[in-house]
Design a protein around this motif. Structure first.
Motif, short mmCIF file in Angstrom:
data_model
loop_
_atom_site.label_atom_id
_atom_site.label_comp_id
_atom_site.label_asym_id
_atom_site.label_seq_id
_atom_site.Cartn_x
_atom_site.Cartn_y
_atom_site.Cartn_z
N ILE A 198 37.05 42.46 57.42
CA ILE A 198 36.59 41.65 56.30
C ILE A 198 37.73 41.47 55.30
O ILE A 198 38.62 42.32 55.19
N VAL A 199 37.70 40.36 54.60
CA VAL A 199 38.70 40.06 53.58
C VAL A 199 38.15 40.48 52.22
O VAL A 199 37.08 40.02 51.81
N THR A 200 38.86 41.38 51.56
CA THR A 200 38.41 41.91 50.27
C THR A 200 39.47 41.65 49.20
O THR A 200 40.64 41.42 49.50
N ILE A 201 39.04 41.73 47.97
CA ILE A 201 39.93 41.38 46.86
C ILE A 201 40.99 42.45 46.61
O ILE A 201 40.83 43.61 46.98
N CYS A 239 49.35 35.83 38.72
CA CYS A 239 48.17 34.95 38.82
C CYS A 239 46.89 35.76 38.64
O CYS A 239 45.97 35.33 37.94
N VAL A 240 46.82 36.93 39.27
CA VAL A 240 45.62 37.77 39.18
C VAL A 240 45.34 38.14 37.73
O VAL A 240 44.20 38.01 37.24
N PHE A 241 46.35 38.60 37.00
CA PHE A 241 46.11 39.03 35.63
C PHE A 241 45.88 37.86 34.68
O PHE A 241 45.17 37.99 33.68
N THR A 298 44.24 32.77 49.82
CA THR A 298 42.98 33.52 49.80
C THR A 298 42.48 33.69 48.38
O THR A 298 41.30 33.49 48.09
N LEU A 299 43.38 34.07 47.48
CA LEU A 299 43.00 34.25 46.07
C LEU A 299 42.46 32.96 45.47
O LEU A 299 41.41 32.95 44.82
N PHE A 300 43.16 31.87 45.70
CA PHE A 300 42.78 30.59 45.10
C PHE A 300 41.50 30.03 45.72
O PHE A 300 40.70 29.41 45.03
N ASP A 301 41.31 30.27 47.01
CA ASP A 301 40.07 29.83 47.66
C ASP A 301 38.86 30.59 47.13
O ASP A 301 37.81 30.00 46.86
#
Length: 368
Positions: free
Chosen positions: A193-196, A288-290, A315-318
């Motif tokens: 699974i893809v997790t943050i 980008c995350v912060f 993945t982050l942007f999606d």
């Protein structure tokens, strides 16, 4: 007695901001679940030798700059020292020289960051890193993932047998990017699974506990923050100059010789700078995350000289409806716009996915 967790992550002598912050986040996640947590370090710190110390002392007393190595002894070593101070203050660390030094634990946690990217593995001692970063030394029922990353779309052929063997040992795998999920499927046939990224598991309020205002930055100062790990591209430089003039605010540059004030900051300073910026312009995943965590406008640029680094951004942007923030997306985007309401709704669900994954793997059913 508390159960013990050993975190296994990239722990370099000169780690970057995101690396240290994700390490802190994983530590906090398990501390909040009532574990005793330690991160293993197995690389020697880069120390300033006596010659560098003498040169630095002369500079402080006379302001004389030696031409040879002046960037290193005046700026880069200071950066290492600042990162060491952050580690000593916030990261509980256990130093090891070989596999037998690794302490016993109830769980060995792999992640996060580009733990499974062989590009970052030490060529002088690859077997040590192979064993540590895939936890081949540990009983398989004690190995737990927290969003490790390959940081690439594929891995070299020479590494695939090793990854296949030891990824198959891990009972259940989560990864930070969709590209990583595909690599695992091809190598092992297993679903993952893809997790943050774990930094997203902590709120802005949580991060406020460690922020620190850098020297030379005014409390209510307005600025554009530039943070480019691959160097500032021509496109980014043009935009920086244009937006600085358009909005009539200065530009501060992290790790750039043109801005000595911010050349040697620590991760606490980094978070402060993002929290208080009017605009962040970057090629960094964690910048980008912060920016997203603190609800700040940002723009993502391609990293100079490092192709194939976009899988984690994709993945982050999606996941959080941020595609417009990539300057080459072709989508309409107002530079200072930061309506992340859709993303914040998704974030609640993504936090639960990773938290429940961890609890399920550690069998702490009472914590669900």
């Amino acid at each position: 007695m508390k159960k013990k967790v050993v975190i296994i992550t990239i722990y370099d002598p000169n780690p970057n901001m995101g690396n240290r912050l994700q390490n802190y986040a994983v530590q906090k996640i398990f501390e909040n679940l009532n574990y005793d947590v330690v991160t293993i370090s197995f690389k020697e710190k880069i120390k300033m030798n006596n010659i560098w110390k003498l040169k630095l002392l002369i500079n402080k007393l006379t302001n004389y700059r030696f031409a040879k190595h002046r960037v290193y002894w005046r700026k880069i070593q200071k950066r290492y020292d600042e990162l060491d101070k952050f580690n000593e203050r916030y990261i509980k660390t256990f130093n090891v020289n070989n596999l037998s030094d690794i302490p016993d634990a109830d769980f060995y946690v792999l992640g996060s960051d580009q733990l499974w990217n062989p590009k970052w593995w030490d060529e002088a001692n690859p077997k040590m890193e192979q064993s540590i970063y895939l936890a081949s030394f540990a009983p398989k029922d004690k190995v737990l993932c927290v969003s490790p990353s390959f940081g690439c779309d594929d891995i070299p052929e020479s590494w695939k047998p090793w990854f296949k063997k030891y990824l198959n040992r891990i009972p259940e795998i989560c990864v930070r990017e969709e590209a990583g999920r595909k690599i695992i499927k091809v190598l092992t046939g297993k679903d993952s699974i893809v997790t943050i990224d774990p930094t997203l598991m902590l709120s802005a309020k949580d991060w406020n506990e460690i922020i620190e205002q850098p020297e030379g930055i005014g409390k209510n100062e307005k600025y554009i923050l530039a943070y480019f790990l691959g160097g500032t591209s021509e496109q980014a430089e043009r935009d920086l100059n244009a937006y600085s003039k358009e909005f009539n605010i200065k530009v501060y540059r992290i790790f750039d010789e043109r801005c000595e004030t911010l050349y040697s900051i620590n991760p606490s300073n980094f978070v402060y700078l993002i929290k208080n910026a009017s605009l962040i312009m970057t090629d960094s995943f964690h910048a980008c995350v912060f920016s997203f965590i603190y609800d700040r406008p940002f723009l993502l640029y391609d990293r100079v000289g490092t192709p194939g680094m976009m899988s984690r951004m994709d993945t982050l942007f999606d996941k959080f409806d941020l595609k417009r923030k990539y300057v080459n997306s072709g989508l309409t985007n107002e530079v200072l716009e930061h309506d992340y309401s859709n993303g914040y709704c998704n974030l609640k669900e993504e936090k639960n996915i990773l938290r429940n994954f961890i609890i399920r793997q550690t069998k702490n059913i009472d914590d669900i």
